[in-house]
Design an enzyme around this catalytic site. Structure first.
Site, PDB file in Angstrom:
ATOM      1  N   ASN A   1      -7.943  49.228 128.269  1.00  0.00           N
ATOM      2  CA  ASN A   1      -6.941  49.674 128.476  1.00  0.00           C
ATOM      3  C   ASN A   1      -6.260  50.412 129.939  1.00  0.00           C
ATOM      4  O   ASN A   1      -5.741  51.176 129.500  1.00  0.00           O
ATOM      5  CB  ASN A   1      -6.809  50.799 126.906  1.00  0.00           C
TER       6      ASN A   1
ATOM      7  N   TYR B   1      -7.062  52.133 132.138  1.00  0.00           N
ATOM      8  CA  TYR B   1      -7.837  52.884 132.996  1.00  0.00           C
ATOM      9  C   TYR B   1      -8.683  53.050 134.451  1.00  0.00           C
ATOM     10  O   TYR B   1      -8.332  51.249 134.354  1.00  0.00           O
ATOM     11  CB  TYR B   1      -8.291  53.678 132.508  1.00  0.00           C
TER      12      TYR B   1
ATOM     13  N   HIS C   1     -15.502  54.278 129.713  1.00  0.00           N
ATOM     14  CA  HIS C   1     -14.011  53.621 129.617  1.00  0.00           C
ATOM     15  C   HIS C   1     -14.431  52.691 130.877  1.00  0.00           C
ATOM     16  O   HIS C   1     -13.467  53.451 131.619  1.00  0.00           O
ATOM     17  CB  HIS C   1     -13.469  54.700 129.169  1.00  0.00           C
TER      18      HIS C   1
ATOM     19  N   THR D   1      -8.269  59.316 121.092  1.00  0.00           N
ATOM     20  CA  THR D   1      -7.209  60.556 121.989  1.00  0.00           C
ATOM     21  C   THR D   1      -6.590  61.380 121.166  1.00  0.00           C
ATOM     22  O   THR D   1      -5.501  60.949 120.522  1.00  0.00           O
ATOM     23  CB  THR D   1      -6.855  60.160 123.131  1.00  0.00           C
TER      24      THR D   1
ATOM     25  N   ASN E   1      -0.134  49.651 129.812  1.00  0.00           N
ATOM     26  CA  ASN E   1      -0.857  50.220 130.460  1.00  0.00           C
ATOM     27  C   ASN E   1      -0.267  49.108 132.088  1.00  0.00           C
ATOM     28  O   ASN E   1      -0.787  49.661 133.089  1.00  0.00           O
ATOM     29  CB  ASN E   1      -1.995  51.446 130.862  1.00  0.00           C
TER      30      ASN E   1
HETATM   31  C1  FNR Z   1      -6.805  54.989 120.615  1.00  0.00           C
HETATM   32  N1  FNR Z   1      -7.780  54.614 121.396  1.00  0.00           N
HETATM   33  C2  FNR Z   1      -8.052  54.557 122.448  1.00  0.00           C
HETATM   34  N2  FNR Z   1      -9.271  53.896 123.509  1.00  0.00           N
HETATM   35  C3  FNR Z   1      -9.621  54.848 123.729  1.00  0.00           C
HETATM   36  O1  FNR Z   1     -11.049  53.306 124.495  1.00  0.00           O
HETATM   37  N3  FNR Z   1      -9.926  55.638 124.139  1.00  0.00           N
HETATM   38  C4  FNR Z   1      -9.160  56.280 123.708  1.00  0.00           C
HETATM   39  O2  FNR Z   1      -9.484  57.734 124.178  1.00  0.00           O
HETATM   40  C5  FNR Z   1      -8.269  56.069 122.454  1.00  0.00           C
HETATM   41  N4  FNR Z   1      -7.184  57.149 122.080  1.00  0.00           N
HETATM   42  C6  FNR Z   1      -6.853  57.036 121.250  1.00  0.00           C
HETATM   43  C7  FNR Z   1      -5.688  57.138 120.055  1.00  0.00           C
HETATM   44  C8  FNR Z   1      -5.363  56.772 119.365  1.00  0.00           C
HETATM   45  C9  FNR Z   1      -4.018  57.913 118.453  1.00  0.00           C
HETATM   46  C10 FNR Z   1      -5.499  55.451 119.117  1.00  0.00           C
HETATM   47  C11 FNR Z   1      -4.213  55.167 117.837  1.00  0.00           C
HETATM   48  C12 FNR Z   1      -6.302  54.434 119.750  1.00  0.00           C
HETATM   49  C13 FNR Z   1      -7.397  52.584 120.885  1.00  0.00           C
HETATM   50  C14 FNR Z   1      -8.537  52.206 119.708  1.00  0.00           C
HETATM   51  O3  FNR Z   1      -9.861  53.256 120.165  1.00  0.00           O
HETATM   52  C15 FNR Z   1      -8.839  51.389 119.455  1.00  0.00           C
HETATM   53  O4  FNR Z   1      -9.235  50.239 119.711  1.00  0.00           O
HETATM   54  C16 FNR Z   1      -6.770  50.800 118.561  1.00  0.00           C
HETATM   55  O5  FNR Z   1      -6.238  51.636 118.221  1.00  0.00           O
HETATM   56  C17 FNR Z   1      -7.519  49.916 117.855  1.00  0.00           C
HETATM   57  O6  FNR Z   1      -8.566  49.739 116.597  1.00  0.00           O
HETATM   58  P1  FNR Z   1      -7.485  49.681 115.138  1.00  0.00           P
HETATM   59  O7  FNR Z   1      -6.741  51.081 115.413  1.00  0.00           O
HETATM   60  O8  FNR Z   1      -7.216  48.232 115.012  1.00  0.00           O
HETATM   61  O9  FNR Z   1      -8.674  50.325 114.349  1.00  0.00           O
END
Ligand code: FNR
Length: 363
Positions: A178, A180, A175, A25, A235
């Site tokens: 997390n 939601y 999705h 996001t 969350n």
């Molecule tokens: C996320 N993550 C996330 N997950 C998801 O399912 N949908 C989303 O839109 C988002 N958006 C999002 C934005 C930002 C800025 C971050 C940092 C994270 C979680 C992401 O997909 C991932 O699971 C985590 O960042 C952990 O992986 P990394 O960053 O350790 O590789």
């Protein structure tokens, strides 16, 4: 050669390599929650990933919970996404859309016409919500969904899946992670229902299964993935027995022959929202990946070395990178060259324009 750089297949989707861009996001959608030209540029810069998973995209106005997130329910949104998918495809990349409904992680200001956020049960999360004006407010207590609301929700997922098909995606990811809406139904910290959507694991899985049936009806199961986050507490989530719950979810996913299952490691705190690594968390790769009979995509706290380890040990078929993809558009080339990675700037994760979005350098 690293196994991470070798091709694989997720159902009907061919991946050039096993380095996947995680859904991220970025809150930069234009008026009407339409992804703009800048989003097309951002994604096209990352097209060498084996697969791009888009930022979470709301299936309906009520599914929105943050300012500046894109949707997939209007004609303008479909047009915006068509530009994104065609620019990724022109560079030989593959992209699936992450379909999103935030449930209780919302605020009336995002959908004044629909009123209060909805959830399985009327339980407010602790903490603060992002308002439509980019402010912070206390969470409202959501309205518990009626069975009629659930039927409307399934219909919204079906329409969103049809819209994603028209927008030129290679598939969709549901999705269910997390904290939601779909995760809120799965876990019993947030689902206190006494009807056929609450109580037993069978019942708590029902909405997810109905959503998948609708989405698979549009796409075919070999172009649909699901994201889950067992043990994730982001969350304000909890379940009394995550192993029994998520084994039950996976057992129900197996007969669907999905393109892939996407699992998040809970060691990444706040779903990547903090840089602290939680120690001593159970590993979802170890606990759950073998139970799934199809392709497994792992995410959460991976780097080149532990990702290569995950694909060679068989815990993962591919690995998704989140924060590293924000600041390294050519992550695949950097892994291949053993080149250093550019650090990310957390201050520009959400909102704004080019800065921290399309201006990270390639090698
Ligand atoms: C996320 N993550 C996330 N997950 C998801 O399912 N949908 C989303 O839109 C988002 N958006 C999002 C934005 C930002 C800025 C971050 C940092 C994270 C979680 C992401 O997909 C991932 O699971 C985590 O960042 C952990 O992986 P990394 O960053 O350790 O590789």
């Amino acid at each position: 050669m690293m196994k991470l750089l070798t091709p694989t297949k997720f159902g009907a989707i061919d991946l050039n390599n096993r380095v996947v861009m995680a859904p991220l996001t970025r809150m930069r959608a234009a008026q009407g929650d339409v992804p703009g030209q800048l989003a097309a540029q951002y994604y096209a810069q990352r097209a060498s990933a084996g697969l791009i998973i888009t930022e979470a995209t709301q299936i309906s106005p009520l599914g929105k919970g943050y300012p500046g997130t894109p949707g997939i329910y209007s004609e303008e949104q479909i047009k915006g996404w068509q530009t994104v998918t065609s620019e990724i495809h022109a560079k030989g990349g593959k992209v699936v859309m992450q379909l999103w409904h935030v449930g209780r992680i919302s605020h009336t200001s995002h959908h004044p016409e629909q009123g209060l956020p909805v959830a399985p049960s009327a339980i407010a999360p602790s903490g603060q919500v992002f308002t439509a004006q980019w402010g912070q407010a206390a969470y409202e207590t959501p309205r518990a969904m009626t069975q009629e609301d659930i039927l409307a929700l399934i219909h919204d997922y079906q329409c969103a899946a049809e819209n994603a098909l028209r927008a030129g995606f290679d598939g969709v990811e549901v999705h269910a992670a997390n904290g939601y809406l779909l995760d809120q139904f799965l876990q019993n910290g947030t689902n206190h229902r006494t009807d056929e959507y609450g109580g037993s694991i069978e019942n708590r899985c029902r909405v997810l299964m109905q959503v998948l049936e609708a989405v698979i009806g549009v796409w075919g199961s070999d172009r649909v993935g699901v994201r889950l986050s067992p043990y994730g507490s982001f969350n304000d989530m909890s379940d009394s027995d995550p192993v029994i719950l998520f084994n039950g979810v996976i057992d129900r996913l197996n007969p669907l022959h999905l393109a892939y299952l996407h699992l998040i490691e809970p060691r990444s705190t706040m779903a990547g929202g903090s840089d602290q690594v939680v120690q001593d968390m159970p590993s979802t790769a170890t606990l759950f990946s073998e139970r799934f009979e199809g392709k497994v995509l792992m995410a959460g706290g991976y780097n080149k070395d532990n990702a290569e380890e995950a694909v060679t040990s068989g815990h993962a078929d591919a690995v998704a990178f989140g924060r590293l993809y924000i600041s390294n558009p050519d992550l695949v080339a950097r892994f291949a060259a053993g080149a250093p990675l550019t650090p990310y700037d957390r201050a520009t994760f959400y909102g704004g324009t080019e800065k921290g979005y399309t201006d990270y350098p390639t090698l």
